[in-house]
Enzyme design. Structure first.
Site, PDB file in Angstrom:
ATOM      1  NE  ARG A 132      -3.086   0.197   3.097  1.00  0.00           N
ATOM      2  CZ  ARG A 132      -4.087   1.025   2.757  1.00  0.00           C
ATOM      3  NH1 ARG A 132      -4.932   0.681   1.817  1.00  0.00           N
ATOM      4  NH2 ARG A 132      -4.251   2.171   3.386  1.00  0.00           N
ATOM      5  CE  LYS A 197       1.181  -4.639   6.328  1.00  0.00           C
ATOM      6  NZ  LYS A 197       0.817  -3.419   5.650  1.00  0.00           N
ATOM      7  NE  ARG A 333      -2.572  10.724  17.739  1.00  0.00           N
ATOM      8  CZ  ARG A 333      -2.986  11.464  18.761  1.00  0.00           C
ATOM      9  NH1 ARG A 333      -2.131  12.123  19.493  1.00  0.00           N
ATOM     10  NH2 ARG A 333      -4.269  11.553  19.045  1.00  0.00           N
TER      11      ARG A 333
END
Ligand code: BTN
Length: 342
Positions: A132, A197, A333
């Protein structure tokens, strides 16, 4: 199209790798006689395979050759045999390539030449795997899953917005069913395990503004990555070998399960849209309630993740109230990040 000599070399390489895939020691004489070639040809083919595929092949003097790590190569007939009857009915064909630039690119090209819905493409290795946001996708030989499926809809491309979430749900559920208990989704369809991931999806859509459209759904799942192979990944990552240890499913079995889930999701989306997938998406949402930043080009919008809207958009609680977005990359964050919402 590769020339005939290159095709012969590739076929020979594949045959030798199939013989060596068990990770056992095989003498040069045995390999040569099983393939009907000279021992010199075996040696040449193995040296090329080691160079081109960055495979570690032990060459034990006077004893033979052995792959340092056994391989389960993908096999179209085993994958087909692992599909449920409804999926077999949706399937057009399965191709397994040793190497390709990108399985998504391969099927986008095929779509342009009229390939039917339900065509599936796997590769053992991608030379220009696409991720992506213009990133690459690390795609070494023989250890992970790189899969694309072509599908066709009578709908306009704009009506396929929720499809990437539906497909993410399908893949996450397949991984969960294969033992990945802590699988989660990061909007729109990153596959995460413990904030790392594990895989991702890239959907590429083309078509007429009023329809019909075609879409290529690309899925990458890390099964086994070495630190060296993962050196180019710019975020925390995981692989199934770490997550599942010795309880790893076979590559062909997992490949079949992924195709099965995706074919069902692609067909179901046609009749019912995103709605039937939303409950699962909410259950799998790994970051709801967490402070995130949404990166859209130069813009960075901060807020607290409020889940997904009925149309698949990302809802963020920002300083200006709840807003829904349909594009961008979610970046996690820390709670202490005080940058103002813009
Ligand atoms: C992401 O960045 O999260 C999406 C990754 C998608 C990778 C897969 S691998 C198979 C298919 N072919 C590609 O070139 N990309 C997708």
């Amino acid at each position: 199209m590769p020339g005939q000599a290159a095709q012969t070399a590739q076929r020979r390489r594949r045959e030798i790798l199939c013989l060596l895939a068990d990770g056992e020691l095989h003498s040069g004489a045995e390999l040569a006689s099983r393939l009907g070639v000279s021992r010199a040809a075996v040696w040449k083919a193995l040296r090329r395979a080691a160079d081109e595929l960055t495979l570690e092949i032990d060459c034990l003097r006077g004893r033979g050759y052995r792959l340092r790590r056994p391989l389960e190569l993908l096999d179209a007939s085993r994958i087909r045999a692992g599909l449920s009857a409804p999926s077999r009915a949706q399937l057009a064909d399965i191709e397994v390539l040793d190497a390709v630039d990108s399985t998504n690119a391969q099927l986008m090209r095929a779509a342009g030449h009229g390939a039917p819905a339900g065509r599936v493409c796997f590769a053992e290795r991608q030379l220009a795997g696409r991720g992506r946001a213009g990133r690459g996708w690390v795609s070494p030989f023989g250890s992970n899953i790189y899969l694309s499926i072509l599908w066709r809809y009578p709908l306009a491309p704009a009506e396929l917005g929720g499809l990437s979430l539906a497909c993410g749900v399908a893949v996450a559920c397949t991984l969960r069913d294969n033992g990945v208990g802590e699988i989660g989704l990061k909007w729109p369809n990153d596959l995460h395990w413990r904030r790392r991931k594990l895989g991702g999806l890239l959907l590429e859509v083309a078509g007429e503004s009023q329809g019909p459209s075609h879409v290529v759904v690309g899925v990458g799942v890390n099964l086994r990555l070495s630190e060296a192979e993962a050196a180019d990944i710019d975020q925390p990552w995981a692989d199934l070998a770490t997550v599942l240890g010795g309880a790893m499913p076979g590559r062909n079995a997992l490949a079949a399960a992924l195709v099965d889930g995706l074919l069902q999701a692609l067909a179901h989306f046609r009749t019912a849209g995103l709605a039937p997938f939303l409950d699962d998406w909410h259950r799998l949402d790994a970051y709801v309630g967490e402070p995130v930043a949404l990166i859209m080009g130069e813009r960075r919008i901060t807020g607290v993740c409020a889940g997904v809207a009925a149309d698949g958009g990302l809802m963020l609680d920002t300083a200006e109230g709840r807003r829904t977005f349909h594009a961008g990359e979610v970046s996690l964050r820390p709670a202490t990040d005080s940058s103002a919402a813009r």
